[in-house]
Design a protein around this motif. Structure first.
Motif, PDB file in Angstrom:
ATOM      1  N   VAL A  33       0.666  -0.908  -0.195  1.00 22.40           N
ATOM      2  CA  VAL A  33      -0.114   0.211   0.604  1.00 22.40           C
ATOM      3  C   VAL A  33       0.692   1.171   0.354  1.00 22.40           C
ATOM      4  N   VAL A  34       0.564   1.872  -0.765  1.00 16.48           N
ATOM      5  CA  VAL A  34       1.538   3.389  -1.008  1.00 16.48           C
ATOM      6  C   VAL A  34      -0.084   4.492  -0.673  1.00 16.48           C
ATOM      7  N   ALA A  35       0.066   5.813  -0.409  1.00 20.78           N
ATOM      8  CA  ALA A  35      -0.803   6.748  -0.392  1.00 20.78           C
ATOM      9  C   ALA A  35       0.269   8.239  -0.413  1.00 20.78           C
ATOM     10  N   TYR A  36      -0.490   8.904  -0.916  1.00 20.78           N
ATOM     11  CA  TYR A  36      -0.050  10.256  -1.322  1.00 20.78           C
ATOM     12  C   TYR A  36      -1.198  11.278  -0.274  1.00 20.78           C
ATOM     13  N   PRO A  37      -1.156  11.347   0.831  1.00 19.80           N
ATOM     14  CA  PRO A  37      -1.911  12.733   1.209  1.00 19.80           C
ATOM     15  C   PRO A  37      -1.797  13.046   0.540  1.00 19.80           C
ATOM     16  N   ILE A  38      -2.828  14.744   0.654  1.00 16.40           N
ATOM     17  CA  ILE A  38      -2.939  16.119   0.283  1.00 16.40           C
ATOM     18  C   ILE A  38      -2.240  17.320   1.298  1.00 16.40           C
ATOM     19  N   VAL A  41      -5.663  -1.509  -6.880  1.00 18.89           N
ATOM     20  CA  VAL A  41      -7.103  -0.394  -6.909  1.00 18.89           C
ATOM     21  C   VAL A  41      -6.304   1.280  -6.344  1.00 18.89           C
ATOM     22  N   PHE A  42      -6.365   1.623  -7.801  1.00 19.81           N
ATOM     23  CA  PHE A  42      -5.771   2.514  -7.308  1.00 19.81           C
ATOM     24  C   PHE A  42      -6.637   3.482  -7.776  1.00 19.81           C
ATOM     25  N   ALA A  43      -6.712   4.556  -5.801  1.00 16.63           N
ATOM     26  CA  ALA A  43      -8.578   5.864  -5.897  1.00 16.63           C
ATOM     27  C   ALA A  43      -7.543   6.624  -5.588  1.00 16.63           C
ATOM     28  N   SER A  44      -8.620   8.087  -5.769  1.00 16.74           N
ATOM     29  CA  SER A  44      -8.142   9.193  -5.936  1.00 16.74           C
ATOM     30  C   SER A  44      -8.848  10.535  -5.361  1.00 16.74           C
ATOM     31  N   ASP A  45      -8.703  11.373  -4.630  1.00 13.01           N
ATOM     32  CA  ASP A  45      -9.437  12.201  -3.917  1.00 13.01           C
ATOM     33  C   ASP A  45      -9.047  13.603  -4.379  1.00 13.01           C
ATOM     34  N   LYS A 105      -9.314  16.164  -2.733  1.00  9.19           N
ATOM     35  CA  LYS A 105      -8.667  17.176  -1.389  1.00  9.19           C
ATOM     36  C   LYS A 105      -8.054  15.877  -0.528  1.00  9.19           C
ATOM     37  N   ARG A 106      -8.065  14.797  -0.582  1.00  9.63           N
ATOM     38  CA  ARG A 106      -7.636  14.191   0.513  1.00  9.63           C
ATOM     39  C   ARG A 106      -5.907  13.776  -0.127  1.00  9.63           C
ATOM     40  N   GLY A 107      -6.255  13.166  -1.645  1.00 12.27           N
ATOM     41  CA  GLY A 107      -4.986  12.207  -1.825  1.00 12.27           C
ATOM     42  C   GLY A 107      -5.208  11.183  -3.085  1.00 12.27           C
ATOM     43  N   PHE A 108      -4.230  10.375  -2.028  1.00 13.69           N
ATOM     44  CA  PHE A 108      -3.971   9.439  -3.205  1.00 13.69           C
ATOM     45  C   PHE A 108      -4.115   8.058  -2.905  1.00 13.69           C
ATOM     46  N   ALA A 109      -4.365   6.770  -2.967  1.00 14.75           N
ATOM     47  CA  ALA A 109      -3.355   5.563  -2.681  1.00 14.75           C
ATOM     48  C   ALA A 109      -3.658   4.391  -3.746  1.00 14.75           C
ATOM     49  N   VAL A 110      -2.186   3.335  -3.572  1.00 17.81           N
ATOM     50  CA  VAL A 110      -2.298   2.048  -4.744  1.00 17.81           C
ATOM     51  C   VAL A 110      -2.089   1.231  -3.663  1.00 17.81           C
ATOM     52  N   PHE A 111      -3.670   0.091  -3.854  1.00 22.08           N
ATOM     53  CA  PHE A 111      -3.121  -0.895  -2.927  1.00 22.08           C
ATOM     54  C   PHE A 111      -2.550  -2.151  -3.829  1.00 22.08           C
ATOM     55  N   ARG A 112      -2.037  -2.530  -4.055  1.00 21.79           N
ATOM     56  CA  ARG A 112      -1.191  -3.396  -4.767  1.00 21.79           C
ATOM     57  C   ARG A 112      -0.681  -5.512  -4.306  1.00 21.79           C
ATOM     58  N   VAL A 113      -1.759  -5.951  -4.817  1.00 21.89           N
ATOM     59  CA  VAL A 113      -1.728  -7.482  -3.958  1.00 21.89           C
ATOM     60  C   VAL A 113      -1.616  -8.580  -4.740  1.00 21.89           C
ATOM     61  N   LEU A 114      -0.073  -9.276  -4.664  1.00 22.78           N
ATOM     62  CA  LEU A 114       0.349  -9.473  -5.506  1.00 22.78           C
ATOM     63  C   LEU A 114       0.531 -11.283  -4.901  1.00 22.78           C
ATOM     64  N   GLY A 115       0.457 -12.137  -5.757  1.00 22.74           N
ATOM     65  CA  GLY A 115      -0.281 -13.115  -5.803  1.00 22.74           C
ATOM     66  C   GLY A 115      -0.019 -14.085  -7.149  1.00 22.74           C
ATOM     67  N   GLU A 116       0.023 -14.967  -6.994  1.00 28.62           N
ATOM     68  CA  GLU A 116      -0.096 -16.275  -7.937  1.00 28.62           C
ATOM     69  C   GLU A 116      -1.039 -16.971  -8.616  1.00 28.62           C
TER      70      GLU A 116
END
Length: 180
Positions: A72-77, A130-134, A136-147
């Motif tokens: 999970v990586v996020a960029y809060p404003i 999952v790439f979500a952005s707002d 006013k608040r920022g964005f987040a990337v949720f990356r589920v790695l699997g096989e």
């Protein structure tokens, strides 16, 4: 003449920068942001998603075993720093618009927007993003790695989260950075 030459060089450099971004992967982007203090980062091993009192069926355990880890990586404003936010958001969007990232769905509301993408084949997914952005608040990337993950299996796993078997508490503090 000199101004025209400067403009031409700037245009060429800008074009080269855009072209070089097109072969950039999400993995490379996330690695580059590991030391950037403007980003909030978290990596969770799939084994940590099992709650203490989990009652997974054998099928759910098998599904959980297809997941290796979650990034999970996020960029809060912060303090209305929207210029950097917009630059980073556009860079991520250009990466995720590449052909290798296939879209599953897109959700949009008045305040935020989210895109669910994957890599791999429909019946053997290697990565769910999952790439979500707002704005006013920022964005987040949720990356589920699997096989060899499958969308239908992920839905079953989400039902186990609703029962409380899947421990999503590790993400609770993460959501707090986006509260008003």
């Amino acid at each position: 003449m000199m101004a025209l030459l400067k403009y031409f060089i700037a245009l060429v450099l800008g074009t080269m920068a855009l072209v070089s971004c097109s072969d950039k992967s999400l993995q490379k982007y996330l690695v580059e942001k590991q030391d950037d203090d403007k980003f909030v980062k978290m990596d969770i091993a799939a084994s940590l998603l099992q709650g203490r009192n989990s009652n997974f069926t054998q099928e759910e355990k098998d599904i959980l075993n297809t997941i290796k880890k979650v990034n999970v990586v996020a960029y809060p404003i912060i303090e209305n720093d929207t210029a950097d936010y917009e630059m980073e958001r556009q860079q991520l969007k250009s990466i995720l618009d590449q052909e290798q990232y296939k879209e599953l769905t897109r959700i949009k509301s008045n305040d935020w927007d989210a895109t669910l993408k994957y890599t791999g084949e429909e019946d053997a997914i290697d990565e769910v993003i999952v790439f979500a952005s707002d704005d006013k608040r920022g964005f987040a990337v949720f990356r589920v790695l699997g096989e060899n993950m499958r969308p239908d299996q992920m839905l079953k796993l989400m039902k186990s989260a609703e029962r409380g078997d899947l421990d999503v508490s590790k993400f609770e503090g993460f959501g707090n950075i986006f509260k008003d």
